[in-house]
Design an enzyme around this catalytic site. Structure first.
Site, mmCIF file in Angstrom:
data_model
loop_
_atom_site.group_PDB
_atom_site.id
_atom_site.type_symbol
_atom_site.label_atom_id
_atom_site.label_comp_id
_atom_site.label_asym_id
_atom_site.label_seq_id
_atom_site.Cartn_x
_atom_site.Cartn_y
_atom_site.Cartn_z
ATOM 1 N N ARG A 48 46.100 25.132 27.004
ATOM 2 C CA ARG A 48 46.887 25.804 25.966
ATOM 3 C C ARG A 48 48.090 24.978 25.555
ATOM 4 O O ARG A 48 48.549 25.056 24.419
ATOM 5 C CB ARG A 48 47.342 27.175 26.466
ATOM 6 C CG ARG A 48 46.236 28.208 26.525
ATOM 7 C CD ARG A 48 46.765 29.562 26.947
ATOM 8 N NE ARG A 48 47.315 29.531 28.298
ATOM 9 C CZ ARG A 48 47.878 30.578 28.895
ATOM 10 N NH1 ARG A 48 47.988 31.726 28.256
ATOM 11 N NH2 ARG A 48 48.343 30.485 30.133
ATOM 12 N N LYS A 107 37.025 36.218 38.786
ATOM 13 C CA LYS A 107 36.629 37.473 39.427
ATOM 14 C C LYS A 107 36.718 38.658 38.477
ATOM 15 O O LYS A 107 35.872 39.553 38.513
ATOM 16 C CB LYS A 107 37.485 37.729 40.656
ATOM 17 C CG LYS A 107 38.978 37.716 40.391
ATOM 18 C CD LYS A 107 39.782 37.827 41.658
ATOM 19 C CE LYS A 107 41.264 37.631 41.376
ATOM 20 N NZ LYS A 107 41.609 36.230 41.076
ATOM 21 N N ILE A 138 36.734 30.138 51.381
ATOM 22 C CA ILE A 138 35.795 30.653 52.378
ATOM 23 C C ILE A 138 34.384 30.684 51.796
ATOM 24 O O ILE A 138 34.149 31.333 50.774
ATOM 25 C CB ILE A 138 36.189 32.077 52.823
ATOM 26 C CG1 ILE A 138 37.631 32.098 53.330
ATOM 27 C CG2 ILE A 138 35.240 32.577 53.902
ATOM 28 C CD1 ILE A 138 38.148 33.489 53.621
ATOM 29 N N GLY A 189 55.840 31.880 47.154
ATOM 30 C CA GLY A 189 54.799 31.596 46.174
ATOM 31 C C GLY A 189 53.506 32.341 46.401
ATOM 32 O O GLY A 189 52.512 32.091 45.706
ATOM 33 N N GLU A 192 52.974 36.849 42.685
ATOM 34 C CA GLU A 192 53.366 36.546 41.309
ATOM 35 C C GLU A 192 54.657 37.287 40.960
ATOM 36 O O GLU A 192 55.077 38.220 41.663
ATOM 37 C CB GLU A 192 52.261 36.977 40.345
ATOM 38 C CG GLU A 192 50.918 36.319 40.594
ATOM 39 C CD GLU A 192 50.884 34.865 40.178
ATOM 40 O OE1 GLU A 192 51.805 34.432 39.450
ATOM 41 O OE2 GLU A 192 49.955 34.152 40.583
ATOM 42 N N ASP A 203 43.078 43.268 42.170
ATOM 43 C CA ASP A 203 42.442 42.007 42.530
ATOM 44 C C ASP A 203 41.354 42.235 43.582
ATOM 45 O O ASP A 203 40.232 41.754 43.445
ATOM 46 C CB ASP A 203 43.502 41.045 43.062
ATOM 47 C CG ASP A 203 42.913 39.740 43.571
ATOM 48 O OD1 ASP A 203 42.671 38.841 42.745
ATOM 49 O OD2 ASP A 203 42.700 39.626 44.792
ATOM 50 N N LYS A 207 36.971 41.880 43.488
ATOM 51 C CA LYS A 207 36.198 41.154 44.494
ATOM 52 C C LYS A 207 35.206 42.078 45.201
ATOM 53 O O LYS A 207 34.083 41.668 45.517
ATOM 54 C CB LYS A 207 37.150 40.502 45.484
ATOM 55 C CG LYS A 207 38.028 39.431 44.842
ATOM 56 C CD LYS A 207 39.138 38.967 45.764
ATOM 57 C CE LYS A 207 40.011 37.927 45.074
ATOM 58 N NZ LYS A 207 41.169 37.524 45.912
#
Length: 430
Positions: A48, A107, A138, A189, A192, A203, A207
């Protein structure tokens, strides 16, 4: 003999993950070529912000026209790491239409509309791989849909969000409050600036939908997944958990019903025994516990996010897809032959830990026990402490349908002797 003509790769997105993918493709080019049987060439990078300096990526590869890049016709594989539903969905299907296979870490899109992607990939004879969409580095997706393809999976339960696990781990081990633990996660970190997708379970729910669909060979969409966040978990909940020999984790749980006729998928905080392997998963790590009929119990553990770990999963898929390209073959597609319905949360059979604030007077325990009995919920243990006319009552139930437990709680709220419901939490992993 190695083919000399390179396989061309288009990269959509060059953020934390995308930049790591480009770096590994460059620094490990010889190894990747040897493993694949042909060189791989980064042919274009859609971004972008074209003016941003991207070390190691030639300026002539940068473009803001992602659509033109995937339509080029000479692209063999498109790596999509931009996230979100659109324009990612359109770009992926366009890539299939123009003869490219796709490796994705998306996802949200896979959970919401994976069916469209699978159908397009199948129609155009291309691969759709997405190991990086769940649990970062993983190896999980491929073991479920390939290594365990000959087995019957009955349950998948895991910690699939590193941010929430870090927060809950800090609350457990350091006695931190939720806000304090979230601030630390943000500073490091792990969280968010807007942590809603993580802490409210969105989230993890995406998943869970992906995992349930693969494990049970049926279509499970994001809207099918029951979801609770973990923002209401308190220090008192952890104190209660410790008294039971448990800790608290935000779990994604996908189960096949006992009669095999339906499945469930859910995300919520839960107490789990300290003896369970998932209880020892610390910091921002992920772990998924799989129960299969022949293989038994398996656990997959490792870093579930981050640029390099996620890029590792992307590159693993890239190698597999490129090998398929050379052999003019495709890997496994969508498997939904069972077409099992997804049952609502009310049908799930589970245990509850319920903490009540009650009046400290004779007969209260009998009243509470009567409510449980009237709703068909059996009590496992009960603990009562009282002082100065007020008391706390902690009840742990045996397994019962979630709807019955929810009805019990609503009835308890109506008792004059119950001042309030301090906390409610499910108990899993026993």
């Amino acid at each position: 003999m190695m083919r000399t003509r390179p396989l061309k790769v288009a990269l959509l997105g060059c953020g934390v993950v995308g930049s790591e993918v480009a770096r590994i493709m460059t620094t490990h080019a010889d190894d990747l070529a040897a493993r694949i049987g042909a060189p791989v060439e980064l042919a274009g990078v859609a971004v972008r912000r074209p003016d941003k300096v991207r070390e190691g990526i030639p300026a002539e590869l940068i473009t803001t026209d992602a659509t033109a890049l995937v339509k080029r016709g000479d692209i063999d594989v498109v790596v999509e790491v931009i996230g979100g539903v659109e324009p990612a969905r359109t770009l992926i299907t366009t890539a299939f239409e123009h003869g490219a296979s796709v490796v994705s870490a998306n996802k949200a899109l896979l959970a919401q509309d994976g069916t469209t992607l699978y159908a397009s990939a199948d129609q155009h004879g291309q691969d759709l791989y997405y190991e990086a969409a769940v649990a970062g580095a993983i190896p999980l997706i491929r073991p479920l849909r390939e290594s365990l393809a000959g087995d019957k999976i009955n349950r998948v339960m895991g910690i699939v969000n590193g941010t929430t696990n870090f927060i809950l781990d800090r609350m457990d081990t350091n006695g931190a409050g939720y806000s304090e633990a979230l601030d630390e996660a943000t500073a490091l970190g792990y969280a968010e600036a807007d942590p809603t997708a993580d802490v409210e379970g969105f989230d993890a729910a995406a998943k869970a939908a992906i995992l349930a669909g693969i494990a049970f060979h049926t279509r499970v969409r994001l809207d099918d997944v029951y979801r609770e966040g973990m923002t209401e978990v308190t220090a008192a909940d952890f104190a209660s958990a410790k008294q039971m020999g448990c800790t608290i984790k935000l779990l994604a749980i996908c189960e096949r019903a006992a009669d095999g006729e339906s499945v469930t998928a859910r995300v919520h905080p839960a107490m789990i025994p300290l003896s369970h392997p998932l209880a020892s998963v610390r910091e921002a790590y992920n772990a998924v516990f799989v129960e299969a009929e022949a293989a038994g119990q398996l656990m997959f553990y490792g870093p579930g996010a981050g640029g390099a770990p996620t890029a590792s999963a992307v590159l693993g898929d890239l190698v597999a897809v490129c090998r398929n390209k050379l052999n003019e073959a495709t890997g496994p597609g969508e498997s939904v032959y069972t077409q099992l319905p997804v049952s609502p949360m009310g049908d799930v059979v589970t245990r509850y830990h319920i903490s009540l604030d009650v009046a400290d007077k004779p007969g209260v325990l009998a009243q509470v026990a009567t409510v449980f009995a009237e709703h068909g919920v059996s009590i496992d243990t009960v603990r009562q402490q009282g002082k100065d006319g007020e008391a706390s009552l902690v009840v742990v139930t045996h397994r019962a349908p979630d709807a019955a437990l929810s009805g019990t709680v609503e009835a308890l709220r109506k008792l004059d002797t119950v001042r309030g419901v301090a906390s409610i939490m499910r108990v899993e992993g026993e």
